[in-house]
Scaffold this motif. Structure first.
Motif, short mmCIF file in Angstrom:
data_model
loop_
_atom_site.label_atom_id
_atom_site.label_comp_id
_atom_site.label_asym_id
_atom_site.label_seq_id
_atom_site.Cartn_x
_atom_site.Cartn_y
_atom_site.Cartn_z
N GLN A 86 0.88 -1.08 0.21
CA GLN A 86 0.05 -0.08 -0.11
C GLN A 86 0.87 1.23 -0.05
O GLN A 86 1.50 1.62 1.17
CB GLN A 86 -0.85 -0.01 1.26
CG GLN A 86 -2.08 1.21 1.21
CD GLN A 86 -2.95 0.98 0.05
OE1 GLN A 86 -3.38 -0.11 -0.39
NE2 GLN A 86 -3.16 1.97 -0.93
N ASN A 87 1.13 1.75 -1.27
CA ASN A 87 1.98 2.95 -1.26
C ASN A 87 1.25 4.13 -1.03
O ASN A 87 0.31 4.76 -1.73
CB ASN A 87 2.37 2.87 -2.94
CG ASN A 87 3.46 3.96 -3.26
OD1 ASN A 87 3.59 5.01 -2.16
ND2 ASN A 87 4.30 3.69 -3.91
N LYS A 88 1.42 5.02 0.39
CA LYS A 88 0.81 6.10 0.83
C LYS A 88 1.18 7.39 0.03
O LYS A 88 0.74 8.34 0.33
CB LYS A 88 0.90 6.12 2.12
CG LYS A 88 0.13 5.02 2.92
CD LYS A 88 0.09 5.31 4.35
CE LYS A 88 -0.67 4.24 5.07
NZ LYS A 88 -0.95 4.32 6.58
N SER A 89 2.26 7.26 -0.76
CA SER A 89 2.60 8.33 -1.46
C SER A 89 1.86 8.68 -2.76
O SER A 89 2.02 9.67 -3.38
CB SER A 89 4.30 8.28 -1.81
OG SER A 89 4.38 7.26 -2.83
N SER A 266 3.78 6.98 6.41
CA SER A 266 4.11 6.93 5.10
C SER A 266 4.40 5.12 4.77
O SER A 266 4.63 4.89 3.70
CB SER A 266 5.90 7.38 4.93
OG SER A 266 6.79 6.75 5.99
N ASN A 267 4.02 4.36 5.91
CA ASN A 267 3.98 2.91 5.72
C ASN A 267 5.40 2.61 5.02
O ASN A 267 5.53 1.81 4.14
CB ASN A 267 3.03 2.38 4.55
CG ASN A 267 2.97 0.93 4.79
OD1 ASN A 267 3.37 0.26 5.67
ND2 ASN A 267 2.31 0.39 3.74
N ARG A 293 10.25 -0.34 1.96
CA ARG A 293 9.12 -0.69 1.87
C ARG A 293 8.77 -2.35 2.15
O ARG A 293 9.58 -2.85 1.34
CB ARG A 293 8.27 -0.09 0.69
CG ARG A 293 8.45 1.26 0.55
CD ARG A 293 8.22 1.91 -0.70
NE ARG A 293 8.18 3.34 -1.00
CZ ARG A 293 8.04 3.83 -2.09
NH1 ARG A 293 7.76 3.40 -3.02
NH2 ARG A 293 7.95 5.40 -1.92
#
Length: 347
Positions: A86-89, A266-267, A293
């Motif tokens: 899950q890319n929060k960027s 930011s995970n 990540r």
């Protein structure tokens, strides 16, 4: 009397089985060592494991005995592997990294609601990875396929594996482990040549003779190989199937709590030394490990034969790359950040 005979029989089988096991263990120990040169050959270990090595080849596996033969079973990787994050960027869209697909083979992908596409165009060359594809929406599922004929056996390889994205991930790593004859089982036989020991291999590898090296040669290299073997099986036996990578999809060992802190917003796992090493990271972005990540492995929902032909495939591919004429249209990774000092040099 019958009870006595029965006890003797049990004792015989236990003793015989124990002796067989001891003989087997002894053979492993006697054969342990490196066979071949520094560039090509095979390591036999005293626990029944082996390492086949050569140009761009390093394959572990198990071996055993059948009469005078050694039977080798390489560790065969899965054809496809999928990892998700899950890319929060990213507020919208999806990023997909394709790893291993540039090694050749007719591979295809179909994202939910889209046509079947080749991963690379026909006759693709001049590869410039990482190979990152960006889409405008999150796919609910994806299908990875191969339509190939094994050159060493003539066997048709046509499979399609379906993966669901029911947790709404937006960043993926797709891995293709190209089938090769190195992963097929093969045989060997030990023979004596004067005072030398030779391992003769046969099978898909071809007929090859590898001379056993003396036990006191390259002791440091042997210790390094043993450590490599240890790390390989630790990784292979790890319960949790995850990958830790940076934003450019270069993978690293799992971060430890002494040097990294997990940032929920930011995970990401952030190095405690990120600030002091910023200059190094700028110059080595692909190898930067200050932000990592965690990607989790997805298992295929279904595995089956591909139910399409190349005539059903879209004329466009995910990536296009060629040398020479038309190379200006070739894919090049553009994910590296350009800093002000670099932009000044380009002017």
């Amino acid at each position: 009397m019958k009870r006595f005979i029965a006890l003797c029989a049990v004792s015989f089988f236990i003793t015989y089985g124990f002796a067989q096991q001891n003989n087997k263990d002894l053979r492993y120990k006697q054969l342990s060592g490196r066979y071949g040169s520094t560039t090509e050959g095979i390591y036999l270990f005293d626990d029944g494991k082996f390492l086949l090595y050569g140009y761009a080849t390093a394959i572990f596996g198990n071996y055993g005995f059948e009469k005078d033969y050694l039977l080798f079973s390489p560790d065969k990787p899965k054809l496809f592997e999928v990892y998700a994050y899950q890319n929060k960027s990213m507020a919208n869209g999806t990023r997909v990294n394709f790893s291993g697909f540039d090694r050749g083979g007719k591979t295809f992908v179909q994202f939910e609601g889209e046509s079947i596409k080749r991963v690379f165009n026909k006759d693709a060359n001049c590869f410039d990875g990482p190979f990152v594809y960006e889409a405008k929406k999150k796919p609910k599922n994806m299908v990875l396929s191969i339509l190939e004929e094994a050159q060493w056996s003539g066997e048709k390889i046509n499979y399609s594996w379906l993966y669901n994205n029911d947790k709404g991930y937006n960043d993926f790593i797709l891995i293709y482990n190209k089938p090769t004859h190195y992963y097929e089982n093969f045989k060997g036989m030990i023979s004596a040549l004067k005072d030398k020991t030779v391992l003769k291999l046969a099978g898909y590898l071809g007929n090859k003779d590898f001379l056993k090296q003396q036990s006191n040669e390259d002791q440091q290299q042997w210790l390094e190989v043993l450590e490599w073997k240890k790390q390989y099986y630790i990784s292979k036996d790890r319960v949790e199937d995850v990958l830790f990578v940076n934003k450019h999809y270069n993978s690293f060992t799992p971060p430890d709590s002494l040097n990294y802190v997990y940032n929920e917003a930011s995970n990401e796992y952030i190095s405690k030394h990120a600030a002091e090493n910023e200059e190094y990271y700028r110059q080595n972005q692909y190898n930067a490990d200050h932000y990592l990540r965690k990607y989790v492995k997805l298992e295929p929902v279904t595995k089956g034969n591909a139910r399409f032909s190349e005539n059903d495939v879209s004329t466009s591919s995910i990536f296009y790359t060629v040398c020479g004429e038309g190379s200006e249209k070739s894919y090049h990774y553009n994910g590296y950040q350009k800093y002000p000092e670099e932009l000044k040099k380009e002017k």
